[in-house]
Scaffold this motif. Structure first.
Motif, short mmCIF file in Angstrom:
data_model
loop_
_atom_site.label_atom_id
_atom_site.label_comp_id
_atom_site.label_asym_id
_atom_site.label_seq_id
_atom_site.Cartn_x
_atom_site.Cartn_y
_atom_site.Cartn_z
N HIS A 24 0.83 -1.13 0.07
CA HIS A 24 -0.09 0.23 0.14
C HIS A 24 0.84 1.33 -0.10
CE1 HIS A 24 -2.93 3.07 1.36
NE2 HIS A 24 -3.77 2.45 0.73
N ARG A 25 0.32 2.30 -0.74
CA ARG A 25 1.31 3.43 -0.62
C ARG A 25 1.71 4.08 0.70
NH1 ARG A 25 -4.31 5.49 -1.28
NH2 ARG A 25 -4.64 7.12 0.03
N ASP A 26 1.01 3.76 1.84
CA ASP A 26 1.41 4.49 2.95
C ASP A 26 2.51 3.49 3.49
OD1 ASP A 26 -0.57 6.21 2.91
OD2 ASP A 26 -2.05 4.95 4.11
N GLU A 27 2.77 2.19 3.17
CA GLU A 27 3.93 1.46 3.70
C GLU A 27 4.82 1.06 2.54
OE1 GLU A 27 1.29 -1.77 4.48
OE2 GLU A 27 0.50 -0.61 6.40
N MET A 28 5.01 1.92 1.44
CA MET A 28 5.81 1.74 0.33
C MET A 28 7.37 1.62 0.65
SD MET A 28 5.26 4.79 -2.17
CE MET A 28 6.51 4.83 -3.23
N ALA A 37 4.80 -3.68 -6.62
CA ALA A 37 3.57 -3.05 -7.31
C ALA A 37 2.95 -2.15 -5.87
CB ALA A 37 2.53 -3.92 -7.71
N VAL A 38 2.79 -0.65 -6.18
CA VAL A 38 2.20 0.18 -4.89
C VAL A 38 0.89 0.38 -5.29
CG1 VAL A 38 2.62 2.26 -3.76
CG2 VAL A 38 4.75 0.91 -4.63
N ARG A 39 -0.08 -0.03 -4.31
CA ARG A 39 -1.46 0.17 -4.44
C ARG A 39 -1.83 1.66 -4.22
NH1 ARG A 39 -2.59 -2.44 -0.27
NH2 ARG A 39 -1.70 -4.79 -0.90
N GLU A 40 -2.83 2.01 -5.13
CA GLU A 40 -3.38 3.45 -4.71
C GLU A 40 -2.38 4.48 -4.73
OE1 GLU A 40 -6.42 3.24 -1.56
OE2 GLU A 40 -6.86 1.28 -2.22
N PHE A 41 -1.66 4.47 -5.95
CA PHE A 41 -0.49 5.47 -5.74
C PHE A 41 -1.02 6.85 -6.15
CE2 PHE A 41 2.98 7.84 -7.19
CZ PHE A 41 4.17 7.50 -6.35
N ALA A 48 -3.56 6.01 -9.28
CA ALA A 48 -3.27 4.80 -10.19
C ALA A 48 -3.77 3.57 -9.36
CB ALA A 48 -1.92 4.76 -10.53
N ASP A 49 -4.25 2.80 -9.73
CA ASP A 49 -4.63 1.44 -9.07
C ASP A 49 -3.36 0.67 -8.52
OD1 ASP A 49 -7.49 1.80 -9.46
OD2 ASP A 49 -7.50 0.61 -11.17
N TYR A 50 -2.31 0.80 -9.45
CA TYR A 50 -0.92 0.42 -9.13
C TYR A 50 -0.03 0.83 -9.79
CZ TYR A 50 -3.56 -3.73 -7.02
OH TYR A 50 -4.27 -4.63 -6.47
N LEU A 51 0.93 1.43 -9.05
CA LEU A 51 2.18 1.94 -9.86
C LEU A 51 3.45 0.96 -9.75
CD1 LEU A 51 3.43 4.51 -11.33
CD2 LEU A 51 4.24 5.44 -9.09
N LEU A 52 4.03 0.36 -10.99
CA LEU A 52 4.90 -0.40 -10.59
C LEU A 52 6.25 -0.13 -10.83
CD1 LEU A 52 3.28 -2.97 -13.52
CD2 LEU A 52 2.74 -2.95 -10.89
N GLY A 60 5.62 1.33 -15.12
CA GLY A 60 4.39 1.17 -15.56
C GLY A 60 3.25 1.29 -14.60
N VAL A 61 1.83 1.26 -15.04
CA VAL A 61 0.81 1.58 -14.05
C VAL A 61 -0.10 0.34 -14.44
CG1 VAL A 61 -1.23 2.77 -13.82
CG2 VAL A 61 1.00 3.98 -14.07
N VAL A 62 -0.70 -0.13 -13.59
CA VAL A 62 -1.97 -1.01 -13.60
C VAL A 62 -3.02 -0.32 -13.35
CG1 VAL A 62 -2.98 -3.34 -13.11
CG2 VAL A 62 -0.65 -3.11 -13.04
N GLU A 63 -4.05 -0.30 -14.31
CA GLU A 63 -5.47 0.27 -14.13
C GLU A 63 -6.47 -0.83 -14.23
OE1 GLU A 63 -8.74 2.34 -13.88
OE2 GLU A 63 -6.74 3.05 -13.21
N ALA A 64 -7.08 -1.12 -13.23
CA ALA A 64 -7.91 -2.33 -13.14
C ALA A 64 -9.31 -2.02 -13.81
CB ALA A 64 -8.23 -2.77 -11.64
N LYS A 65 -9.97 -2.85 -14.54
CA LYS A 65 -11.07 -2.78 -15.49
C LYS A 65 -11.81 -4.06 -15.10
CE LYS A 65 -10.33 1.43 -16.93
NZ LYS A 65 -11.22 2.35 -16.16
#
Length: 105
Positions: A24-28, A37-41, A48-52, A60-65
């Motif tokens: 998670h971004r608060d614990e990156m 992979a950082v969640r909710e960046f 971003a759902d995930y910043l890699l 890169g970025v993961v955008e969940a759909k």
């Protein structure tokens, strides 16, 4: 558990199965491993759902759909991610390429 929470849990599991360390971004800690992979960046343009990160550098970025969601138009959202990266991350990038993919359960 909300549908979004279920999806995030599923994506976390898939990323971990592929060798990513999911945080998670608060614990990156981007140096926790080769792939993080950082969640909710937070970005300038939202989240971003995930910043890699690969080897401490943004990759890169993961955008969940949701399954069945058409990917046309996602390239516009991907361009916003590039423009929305914090200034201190921009210099870490040689080239930023966003890749859209559909997650299937």
């Amino acid at each position: 558990m909300t549908p979004e929470e279920k999806a995030r849990k599923h994506i976390d599991h898939q990323l971990a199965q592929c060798g990513w360390i999911v945080q998670h971004r608060d614990e990156m800690n981007i140096m926790a491993g080769l792939g993080v992979a950082v969640r909710e960046f937070p970005l300038k343009t939202g989240f971003a759902d995930y910043l890699l990160y690969v080897d401490g550098r943004v990759a890169g970025v993961v955008e969940a759909k949701p399954e069945g969601h058409t990917l046309s138009g996602v390239e516009i959202q991907s361009a916003k991610y590039n423009a929305g990266l914090p200034d201190d991350l921009q210099t870490a990038l040689d080239q930023f390429t966003a890749i859209a993919a559909e997650l299937k359960e």
